[in-house]
Design an enzyme around this catalytic site. Sequence first.
Site, mmCIF file in Angstrom:
data_model
loop_
_atom_site.group_PDB
_atom_site.id
_atom_site.type_symbol
_atom_site.label_atom_id
_atom_site.label_comp_id
_atom_site.label_asym_id
_atom_site.label_seq_id
_atom_site.Cartn_x
_atom_site.Cartn_y
_atom_site.Cartn_z
ATOM 1 C CG HIS B 131 -1.938 0.939 1.381
ATOM 2 N ND1 HIS B 131 -1.722 2.252 1.687
ATOM 3 C CD2 HIS B 131 -3.280 0.803 1.233
ATOM 4 C CE1 HIS B 131 -2.883 2.886 1.731
ATOM 5 N NE2 HIS B 131 -3.852 2.027 1.464
ATOM 6 C CG ASP B 208 0.471 -2.681 6.261
ATOM 7 O OD1 ASP B 208 -0.513 -2.911 7.003
ATOM 8 O OD2 ASP B 208 0.386 -2.035 5.201
ATOM 9 C CD GLN B 211 -6.766 -4.896 4.016
ATOM 10 O OE1 GLN B 211 -7.763 -5.617 4.187
ATOM 11 N NE2 GLN B 211 -6.854 -3.585 3.900
ATOM 12 C CE LYS B 234 -7.195 -0.628 6.364
ATOM 13 N NZ LYS B 234 -7.997 -0.103 5.257
ATOM 14 C CB CYS B 372 -3.736 3.182 -1.631
ATOM 15 S SG CYS B 372 -4.866 4.525 -1.351
#
Lengths: 145, 414
Positions: B131, B208, B211, B234, B372
């Site tokens: 991203h 990261d 997700q 999220k 993104c």
Amino acid sequence: MTINQVQDEIIQEFALLDGDREMTVFYIMELGQKLPAIEDRDRTEENVVKGCQSKVWLTATMKNNGLYFSADSNTAITKGLVSLLIRIFTNQTPDDILHADLYFMNKIGMERFIGTQRSNGFAAMIKQMKLYALAFKTKMEIRHD
Amino acid sequence: MPNSTSILSPIDVERIRKEFPILHQQVNGRDLVYFDNAATSQKPAYVIQALTDYYQGYNANIHRGIHTLAERATKAYEATRLTAQQFINAASEQEIIFTRGVTESINLVASSYGRAFLREGDEIILSGLEHHSNIVPWQMVAAEKKAILKIIPVTDEGELDLDGYKKLLTSKTKIIAVNHASNSLGTINPVKEIIQLAHQLGAVVLIDGAQAGAHLPIDVQKMDCDFYCLSSHKMYGPTGTGILYGKKELLEKMPPYQGGGEMIKEVTFEKTTYNDLPYKFEAGTPNIADVIAFKFAMDFITELGKENIAAHEHDLLLYATQQILKLPAVKLVGTATQKVSVLSFRVEGIHHFDIGQMLDARGIAVRTGHHCTQPLMDRYGIEGTVRASFSVYNTKAEIDQLIEGLERIINFMK
């Protein structure tokens, strides 16, 4: 037909869709499909309208004091939207285009069904068309001087 | 609150849906189908209630107050830290830093760790699946420190090319930053292997987890990552808060990211001494309400059981994949063997914006565009995709509606 007569015609057509979102979207795309294709030589970076999320090519010519636009887009809905503007502005004088109040957008609730991002893009197309009108008007005035 | 469930007990979707007030509405004349969960998930009623409870019952600034409300607010705020520690199995609560979310977490590490420890010619490895949030902060610090960015290649299926990764590792490698799961394609990355290889060279690894938070079990100790980032929004929690996990020994040697209240021990005009972990990195009044409510979101996930959630979402992904491939002209983008519940696709001859707009007209929310991840889109030579991403409250009936919508669009455009 005047600009306002064409706008009124469009308002009536959209009223038949009765606010159905899906029918409206399909209708706009159908309008886009009917738009005559832009000449390949006009599909240049220079003719791309700045400020649209989709790619829109727009160009204009002048015949007998009236402007004629042609346009294309990589998205079907945007092509339909630009076709509405072309219908309104075709064979209108630069002055009429420059002073046009496009009330049809509010009347058909355009922002509601195209969203903020596309509304900004739509405004960019209008601006570009008015810029063409201004350019042709200036050209005419220079010629008259 | 849902009752505790045992491992791999089936998800009772109808009961869960009742917890999410937003799902019970019509959009453009039809029942809302929310398939934009990779962008942000919806919030259960008691997460929303936690926000109201705080503002109506015990709104106060935390840590320094000695009155009762301040005490209650501080306890609730710190309770989230404890929950977060357990949620990712960190060794200590001091390793949990509250941030605005993954983007700020990455910026914190890039700015604080990167500026302190990168030298000219050092190398930072990212992946082609990242991203922009996990690209731009590194570009900024690399430019400042004259460090070099290297990119792990992505295969046609959307997986990281591990051999390619191995070739990038050198004695100059200092930082590796990759996602746990790709937001655009859903690919679950082999983070454990990536971390092991990096550690052999003494490099640190940031994961990261944007997700992964709501979908995958996370054990930072087992994974052995050096930094891990999560966004509350999220994970059924409020927007504007998230976590940076960092190994204590790393956080201790890193300079503060921002200056202000809370992060100091003592201030004179001559010299300031910094507070201990984790407060050293939490300057200013934090996002108290959202942090407090974030605990309820993590509890929601834990009580349902991540394995159960993952099984339900996997079921939805399989069903959606099977159904969508029956449609003509549909091409999947990202066919990794391990995926979270993200279905990215294109329909030949129809622009993704048009598809998104037409689905919206039927009350179906999907995301369209580059998500993104422009370098990833460039890798495939495309401008963007349509992305449907599924959550625990989604159903197969909703997927049928998506397929029906797509069928109509494809037939119309013929």
